[in-house]
Write a protein that holds these residues in place. Structure first.
Motif: not given
Length: 357
Positions: A292-293, A333-349, A354-356
């Motif tokens: 969530f962004v 809400e961006l739906v992504v593969e579960e294994g890529r979610a944390e990488h996306l969150l960190a990179a967007l931040e 602002t992520t949730h």
């Protein structure tokens, strides 16, 4: 074996589906003629580039019937009797139209009829809602009956291919059972949920989020059209409604009596059902996670978010936007593969989003 040529395609009915088929055929360079009881619809569809108005001199090789369910049998039979063409239709029910047609035409004419049904559409209707890309990658059922000619089936399969859809073959009866489960029952469930919102207090509706919008979106479709669909497939849908009614009674009792084990069983069955839905490219569902962004609600911000996700190297499988009623911000809400979610969150931040979590 070479693919059959579609030749001249006549489309009867220039609503959403008929006009979209015309646009897809024209995209492939196929000549299309359009007919409809509404001259205005024909003018609109032809103006959009879906084909030209038909004339008595036209000799189509394929007729595509795209009229409301109550008129399918009559129009299909008329096309079989009035032309030498292969005839298909794009109605959402196959058994009743086939029976109607079989009562009206001779055996030789019936061989040229092959039903079909693209699983694509919109809550919007009419030619202005049409798109040449409406069927791209979408399932399209081909439903030959016992005496359909093989060359007629091949012509309809060619139409599906031209429209960019993915063909699957079912008998008319099996098709009607399938759409009752995957289309008609979900529509009715959405209708019942949406009806609970009508007349609700404003302070209740102010709490509406993306979940209620997702569940109720399809309930906005034309009631008159759906009445015809449900009447034509009453046997299959009634059986499923009976199953749903039994489970609803169980759910009511479990909620009223706080039966934790029963509630968990019912809720878990829903999870299993969602996992049974085919995933991307028809493969098995893969584990997904939502990221969530917060996105400012002004031009260019959503494009910037998608661009950043692309540069980060994470594919977005689905997207939903829930607008904040109190601020000029949308929660995306961006739906992504579960294994890529944390990488996306960190990179967007790291890029200032602002992520949730």
């Amino acid at each position: 074996m070479s693919e059959p040529s579609l030749g001249l395609v006549q489309i009867v009915g220039t609503g959403l589906l008929g006009t979209s088929i015309g646009l897809a055929c024209r995209r492939a360079g196929i000549e299309v003629v359009l007919t409809d009881v509404s001259a205005e619809h024909v003018r609109t569809a032809s103006g959009l580039g879906a084909g030209r108005p038909g004339s008595d001199d036209d000799r189509p090789s394929l007729v595509v019937v795209a009229v409301p369910p109550d008129h399918l049998g009559e129009v299909i039979a008329s096309a079989l009797q009035g032309t030498d063409a292969v005839v298909t239709d794009v109605g959402s029910i196959k058994g009743r139209p086939l029976a109607d047609v079989a009562d009206r035409v001779d055996a030789a004419q019936l061989r040229r009829y092959v039903g079909s049904h693209p699983m694509a559409g919109s809550e919007r209707s009419g030619p202005l809602a049409a798109s040449a890309a409406l069927f791209d990658g979408r399932p399209w059922a081909i439903t030959p009956h016992d005496t359909s000619a093989a060359d007629a089936v091949a012509v309809v399969a060619r139409l599906v291919d031209v429209c960019g859809a993915v063909a699957t073959t079912l008998s008319p009866a099996e098709h009607d059972r399938a759409v009752a489960r995957t289309s008609h029952l979900p529509h009715l469930a959405a209708v019942l949920v949406a009806a609970r919102l009508a007349g609700a207090p404003a302070e209740h509706l102010a709490l509406s989020g993306q979940g209620v919008r997702d569940v109720t979106r399809i309930a906005a479709s034309d009631p008159a059209m759906w009445q015809q669909i449900l009447s034509a497939n009453s046997g299959a849908i009634t059986a499923l409604l009976g199953e749903l009614s039994d489970q609803l009674h169980d759910l009511i009792a479990a909620v009223a009596d706080d039966e934790t084990a029963v509630l968990i069983e019912i809720l878990s069955a829903g999870v299993v059902g969602t996992q049974a839905i085919p995933g991307k490219h028809g493969g098995p569902m893969r584990p997904m996670r939502s990221v969530f962004v917060s996105v400012p609600d002004h031009p260019g911000e959503l494009a910037r978010l998608f661009g950043d996700a692309g540069e980060i190297g994470v594919n977005i499988e689905d997207v939903h936007i829930d607008h904040d009623p109190g601020r000029p911000v949308g929660l995306t809400e961006l739906v992504v593969e579960e294994g890529r979610a944390e990488h996306l969150l960190a990179a967007l931040e790291s890029r200032g989003w602002t992520t949730h979590r």
